[in-house]
Scaffold this active site. Structure first.
Site, PDB file in Angstrom:
ATOM      1  N   LYS B  53       0.834  -1.378  -0.007  1.00  0.00           N
ATOM      2  CA  LYS B  53       0.032   0.050   0.169  1.00  0.00           C
ATOM      3  C   LYS B  53       1.007   1.315   0.041  1.00  0.00           C
ATOM      4  CE  LYS B  53      -3.931  -2.496   2.194  1.00  0.00           C
ATOM      5  NZ  LYS B  53      -4.476  -2.824   3.308  1.00  0.00           N
ATOM      6  N   GLN B  97      -4.510  -1.764   9.726  1.00  0.00           N
ATOM      7  CA  GLN B  97      -4.450  -3.187   8.796  1.00  0.00           C
ATOM      8  C   GLN B  97      -4.974  -4.078   9.993  1.00  0.00           C
ATOM      9  OE1 GLN B  97      -3.238  -3.605   5.723  1.00  0.00           O
ATOM     10  NE2 GLN B  97      -4.013  -5.589   6.131  1.00  0.00           N
ATOM     11  N   ASP B 120     -10.851   3.133   4.361  1.00  0.00           N
ATOM     12  CA  ASP B 120     -11.120   1.691   4.245  1.00  0.00           C
ATOM     13  C   ASP B 120     -12.565   1.682   4.223  1.00  0.00           C
ATOM     14  OD1 ASP B 120      -9.631  -0.673   4.007  1.00  0.00           O
ATOM     15  OD2 ASP B 120      -9.274  -0.845   5.918  1.00  0.00           O
TER      16      ASP B 120
END
Lengths: 292, 292
Positions: B53, B97, B120
């Site tokens: 990422k 994460q 997200d």
């Protein structure tokens, strides 16, 4: 024999349980649960709704605060009122009666309500909590439909449900509630192809469109449970009549159970508002949810 | 002839557009969009994801801030970090994460991210905005699936879609996105009866279960578009292989278009994260959304 689901009787039973849960709250907090309702203008239907909400709250033993504002009230004044109600500890639930006059921004106003006091379940945060499977306040009408379904069917797990209509108020939260009860859920709407065939496969039909008789009786799967949220005023045989989204007479022949219009979902909506107000009051005071 | 949907190529095209939208942002704000990624512990798969990422963000011309924390970090320390990232104007997107070590409360941490930086799309407020049809950030994987579907089908209006799997991460937001595009949406899951028959009726199948080959090729309606989100590692002919939720070889014979695993949805997920970061950056600075 088709069961006609008596929403009025169910709502009265729920009301009794709500009433019985108020003394415990009062002992713990020294006050009664409080519902604030905000009405703008003089729409006769809205006035009736607001008055009956206040009356029901008082009947069950809650406090009712009614804020009736002039048609010309500004967005800023309403936002200031919502802020005061948010800060007022005697207010557990805040409801803004919709629709509002055109110069007002309903979404901004509803979003200004503290989610813990959002007893109408219309705040985007309430929608998000529901979608995320987190505890929150659930929009009154679909909550009432769910209670009626569970009263007839017990567990809904594994059943095929169709929700016709995808409004933020009813269809979408209804789908989330059914999904959380392990139904396989289809959401249909005005763009849906072959609606008849899709309804014919469903064990549970929730109709929330607002078009008189748009779901035909011969679409219903034998034994299915039908919840009719729609209410339309029509003229039949020269008389004004309130009818639902489902052709009642023919559907009642095939369905296992069906809500009438009126007397089905309608009486539940005001009682689930009381339910939400009680729940909000308990939760805001960090008391365990009452048994309802 | 079945079309094999090339997610890698589509993602590259999207990446090029994202890259091209950065100079305008930089001119207006004097800085580049910034993505902060928080990793706790040393799980090798998570480390790879986080590194890729960061690498992609830099490749497209964004800033990447990586916060790698010890396995033993406390909830309070992480909440303090999220608060700092919320307040840091050079950070447009914050991603934690997942999964986190068991002693940490993921939901509290994700909910602490400012919704405007929730790239997200996992914050309950993001879910609520999506459910309410309001502009917000949409969970990356379903957004990528939607882009692939529209690349193949153009308008999705009136099509019958089935989403298999009802996770907060994929299934539920996918259903909302399809509904917003006027699909008739069925959400199926482990308790669904007669899944084969339901899949067989769908013009669009989105499989997001994570069970190798659970959707059989002969269930697929001829000409349907199949999006396979699942990835499972299996041993086939003595070799480790990555496979999806859909039996690819047989489904590819019937489907009109299908995503492969790998190379379908996977490459889209990282690129939609970049897309969301860019969008968050533009919106936080009150710039009109870039053309993507």
């Amino acid at each position: 024999m088709t069961k006609i689901i008596d929403g009025k009787a169910f709502a009265e039973g729920l009301g009794a349980k709500i009433s019985q849960s108020i003394p415990h709250f009062a002992e713990q907090t020294g006050r009664r649960p409080g519902l604030a309702v905000v009405l703008v203008g003089t729409d006769p239907a809205s006035e009736i709704y607001v008055r009956s909400k206040g009356r029901m709250a008082r009947k069950l033993g809650m406090e009712s605060f009614e804020h009736i504002l002039d048609e010309g009230v500004s967005q800023e004044e309403l936002l200031a009122l919502v802020a005061r109600l948010n800060a007022d500890d005697s207010v557990d639930g805040i409801l803004i009666q919709l629709p509002l006059p055109g110069h007002l921004d309903s979404l901004e106003l509803v979003s200004a309500i503290h989610p813990a006091k959002d007893v109408d379940g219309l705040h985007p945060v309430s929608a998000g909590l529901l979608a995320s499977g987190l505890p929150g306040l659930v929009s009154c009408t679909p909550l009432g439909c769910l209670m009626l379904l569970e009263s007839v069917l017990g567990s809904l797990s594994g059943l095929d449900a169709i929700v016709v209509g995808r409004s933020i108020l009813v269809g979408k939260p209804m789908a989330q509630l059914l999904l959380a009860r392990n139904c396989t859920v289809t959401i249909a709407h005005s763009r849906t192809a072959n609606l008849a065939a899709k309804v014919a496969q469903a064990d549970i039909v929730v109709a929330a469109v607002g078009q008189a008789d748009m779901i035909k009786g011969d679409w219903i799967k034998p034994g299915a449970t039908v919840i009719d949220v729609g209410t339309s005023r029509v003229i039949r045989d020269g008389q004004q009549k309130l009818v639902g989204d489902v052709e009642f007479a023919s559907a009642a022949k095939t369905a296992g159970a069906i809500t009438p219009v009126p007397g089905g979902v309608g009486p539940m909506t005001i009682m689930t508002l009381m339910h939400n107000t009680l729940l909000a009051a308990y939760r805001r005071n960090r008391l365990a949810d009452p048994a309802l």
